[in-house]
Design a protein around this motif. Structure first.
Motif, PDB file in Angstrom:
ATOM      1  N   LEU A  17     -16.074 -18.320 -14.973  1.00 14.91           N
ATOM      2  CA  LEU A  17     -15.426 -17.535 -13.919  1.00 14.91           C
ATOM      3  C   LEU A  17     -14.145 -18.212 -13.427  1.00 14.91           C
ATOM      4  CD1 LEU A  17     -18.536 -16.295 -11.903  1.00 14.91           C
ATOM      5  CD2 LEU A  17     -17.157 -15.031 -13.563  1.00 14.91           C
ATOM      6  N   ALA A  18     -14.163 -19.527 -13.300  1.00 16.69           N
ATOM      7  CA  ALA A  18     -12.960 -20.247 -12.873  1.00 16.69           C
ATOM      8  C   ALA A  18     -11.848 -20.102 -13.918  1.00 16.69           C
ATOM      9  CB  ALA A  18     -13.276 -21.724 -12.632  1.00 16.69           C
ATOM     10  N   ALA A  19     -12.209 -20.206 -15.184  1.00 11.70           N
ATOM     11  CA  ALA A  19     -11.209 -20.070 -16.252  1.00 11.70           C
ATOM     12  C   ALA A  19     -10.632 -18.663 -16.292  1.00 11.70           C
ATOM     13  CB  ALA A  19     -11.819 -20.437 -17.605  1.00 11.70           C
ATOM     14  N   LEU A  20     -11.484 -17.666 -16.071  1.00  8.19           N
ATOM     15  CA  LEU A  20     -11.037 -16.275 -16.138  1.00  8.19           C
ATOM     16  C   LEU A  20     -10.306 -15.822 -14.882  1.00  8.19           C
ATOM     17  CD1 LEU A  20     -14.113 -14.599 -17.864  1.00  8.19           C
ATOM     18  CD2 LEU A  20     -11.926 -15.266 -18.887  1.00  8.19           C
ATOM     19  N   ALA A  21     -10.287 -16.648 -13.855  1.00  6.59           N
ATOM     20  CA  ALA A  21      -9.601 -16.281 -12.615  1.00  6.59           C
ATOM     21  C   ALA A  21      -8.087 -16.186 -12.815  1.00  6.59           C
ATOM     22  CB  ALA A  21      -9.920 -17.290 -11.513  1.00  6.59           C
ATOM     23  N   PRO A  23      -4.810 -14.848 -14.672  1.00  4.38           N
ATOM     24  CA  PRO A  23      -4.438 -13.731 -15.552  1.00  4.38           C
ATOM     25  C   PRO A  23      -3.839 -14.175 -16.889  1.00  4.38           C
ATOM     26  CG  PRO A  23      -3.027 -13.785 -13.596  1.00  4.38           C
ATOM     27  CD  PRO A  23      -4.097 -14.816 -13.398  1.00  4.38           C
ATOM     28  N   THR A  24      -3.152 -15.301 -16.915  1.00  6.31           N
ATOM     29  CA  THR A  24      -2.586 -15.780 -18.177  1.00  6.31           C
ATOM     30  C   THR A  24      -3.693 -16.165 -19.137  1.00  6.31           C
ATOM     31  OG1 THR A  24      -0.599 -16.552 -17.061  1.00  6.31           O
ATOM     32  CG2 THR A  24      -1.051 -17.490 -19.233  1.00  6.31           C
ATOM     33  N   ARG A  25      -4.747 -16.799 -18.630  1.00  4.60           N
ATOM     34  CA  ARG A  25      -5.861 -17.171 -19.503  1.00  4.60           C
ATOM     35  C   ARG A  25      -6.598 -15.934 -20.016  1.00  4.60           C
ATOM     36  NH1 ARG A  25      -5.801 -21.920 -16.118  1.00  4.60           N
ATOM     37  NH2 ARG A  25      -7.294 -21.137 -14.595  1.00  4.60           N
ATOM     38  N   ARG A  26      -6.726 -14.912 -19.174  1.00  2.00           N
ATOM     39  CA  ARG A  26      -7.338 -13.664 -19.645  1.00  2.00           C
ATOM     40  C   ARG A  26      -6.478 -13.045 -20.742  1.00  2.00           C
ATOM     41  NH1 ARG A  26      -8.003 -12.999 -14.041  1.00  2.00           N
ATOM     42  NH2 ARG A  26      -6.450 -11.338 -13.973  1.00  2.00           N
ATOM     43  N   GLN A  27      -5.167 -13.103 -20.570  1.00  2.00           N
ATOM     44  CA  GLN A  27      -4.261 -12.559 -21.581  1.00  2.00           C
ATOM     45  C   GLN A  27      -4.373 -13.351 -22.888  1.00  2.00           C
ATOM     46  OE1 GLN A  27      -0.206 -12.302 -20.195  1.00  2.00           O
ATOM     47  NE2 GLN A  27       0.338 -10.801 -21.734  1.00  2.00           N
ATOM     48  N   LEU A  28      -4.491 -14.665 -22.785  1.00  2.00           N
ATOM     49  CA  LEU A  28      -4.679 -15.485 -23.986  1.00  2.00           C
ATOM     50  C   LEU A  28      -5.960 -15.099 -24.717  1.00  2.00           C
ATOM     51  CD1 LEU A  28      -3.560 -19.009 -22.742  1.00  2.00           C
ATOM     52  CD2 LEU A  28      -2.541 -17.706 -24.619  1.00  2.00           C
ATOM     53  N   LEU A  29      -7.037 -14.896 -23.967  1.00  2.00           N
ATOM     54  CA  LEU A  29      -8.295 -14.465 -24.593  1.00  2.00           C
ATOM     55  C   LEU A  29      -8.130 -13.124 -25.286  1.00  2.00           C
ATOM     56  CD1 LEU A  29     -11.251 -15.370 -22.197  1.00  2.00           C
ATOM     57  CD2 LEU A  29     -10.814 -16.202 -24.504  1.00  2.00           C
ATOM     58  N   ASP A  30      -7.432 -12.192 -24.634  1.00  2.00           N
ATOM     59  CA  ASP A  30      -7.186 -10.884 -25.242  1.00  2.00           C
ATOM     60  C   ASP A  30      -6.414 -11.032 -26.555  1.00  2.00           C
ATOM     61  OD1 ASP A  30      -8.508  -9.543 -23.207  1.00  2.00           O
ATOM     62  OD2 ASP A  30      -6.662  -9.017 -22.132  1.00  2.00           O
ATOM     63  N   LEU A  31      -5.376 -11.857 -26.533  1.00  2.00           N
ATOM     64  CA  LEU A  31      -4.572 -12.069 -27.747  1.00  2.00           C
ATOM     65  C   LEU A  31      -5.414 -12.681 -28.863  1.00  2.00           C
ATOM     66  CD1 LEU A  31      -1.233 -13.397 -26.204  1.00  2.00           C
ATOM     67  CD2 LEU A  31      -1.568 -11.214 -27.388  1.00  2.00           C
ATOM     68  N   LEU A  32      -6.212 -13.683 -28.514  1.00  3.41           N
ATOM     69  CA  LEU A  32      -7.049 -14.323 -29.530  1.00  3.41           C
ATOM     70  C   LEU A  32      -8.112 -13.363 -30.059  1.00  3.41           C
ATOM     71  CD1 LEU A  32      -7.497 -17.905 -28.061  1.00  3.41           C
ATOM     72  CD2 LEU A  32      -6.349 -17.283 -30.195  1.00  3.41           C
ATOM     73  N   LEU A  61      -9.613 -23.070 -21.128  1.00  2.00           N
ATOM     74  CA  LEU A  61     -10.514 -22.134 -21.815  1.00  2.00           C
ATOM     75  C   LEU A  61     -11.490 -22.872 -22.729  1.00  2.00           C
ATOM     76  CD1 LEU A  61      -7.922 -19.338 -22.693  1.00  2.00           C
ATOM     77  CD2 LEU A  61      -9.774 -19.193 -21.002  1.00  2.00           C
ATOM     78  N   ASP A  62     -11.017 -23.923 -23.383  1.00  2.00           N
ATOM     79  CA  ASP A  62     -11.867 -24.729 -24.251  1.00  2.00           C
ATOM     80  C   ASP A  62     -12.941 -25.444 -23.428  1.00  2.00           C
ATOM     81  OD1 ASP A  62     -12.890 -26.046 -26.484  1.00  2.00           O
ATOM     82  OD2 ASP A  62     -11.344 -27.583 -26.490  1.00  2.00           O
ATOM     83  N   ALA A  63     -12.554 -26.031 -22.298  1.00  2.00           N
ATOM     84  CA  ALA A  63     -13.512 -26.732 -21.436  1.00  2.00           C
ATOM     85  C   ALA A  63     -14.586 -25.775 -20.914  1.00  2.00           C
ATOM     86  CB  ALA A  63     -12.781 -27.397 -20.273  1.00  2.00           C
TER      87      ALA A  63
END
Length: 118
Positions: A17-21, A23-32, A61-63
């Motif tokens: 939840l902390a990682a997904l908070a 928006p850039t990390r959510r976008q990275l997940l979407d791209l991957l 995201l890895d952590a």
């Protein structure tokens, strides 16, 4: 073993939840998820941030256990790891089901009280 694998279920959900908070990390997940795997350079080309910023976000995201990076020659290729996200989705689903049960009980009590008043 990643940092996320060494934690208990509560800490794993907290990390996700902390990682997904962000928006850039959510976008990275979407791209991957769309690409399957990519390098930090490839991802930075699709975002308005530097490669170094992408690497920092990927480390978070890895952590959290959401992505993993593996060396292919001189490159590090990242891919989505769905297990931590699946565990978080199961936790959220159980939480939602618990609230549904609570609300159904409140509704039954309110309807019974209303019938008694009539």
């Amino acid at each position: 073993m990643t940092a996320a694998e060494g934690r208990g279920p509560v800490e794993e959900v907290d990390g996700v939840l902390a990682a997904l908070a962000d928006p850039t990390r959510r976008q990275l997940l979407d791209l991957l998820a769309a690409q399957g795997e990519a390098t930090a350079t490839m991802l930075a080309e699709r975002l308005p941030i530097s490669r170094q910023a992408v690497v920092k976000h990927l480390a978070v995201l890895d952590a959290a256990g959401l992505v993993s990076g593996g060396r292919v020659g001189r490159e590090v290729r990242y891919a989505v790891r769905p297990a931590a996200l699946d565990a978080t989705a199961r936790w959220m689903s159980a939480l939602a089901a618990d609230w549904d049960r609570r609300l159904a009980t409140i509704k039954r009590l309110a309807e019974a009280a209303e019938r008694e008043e009539s």
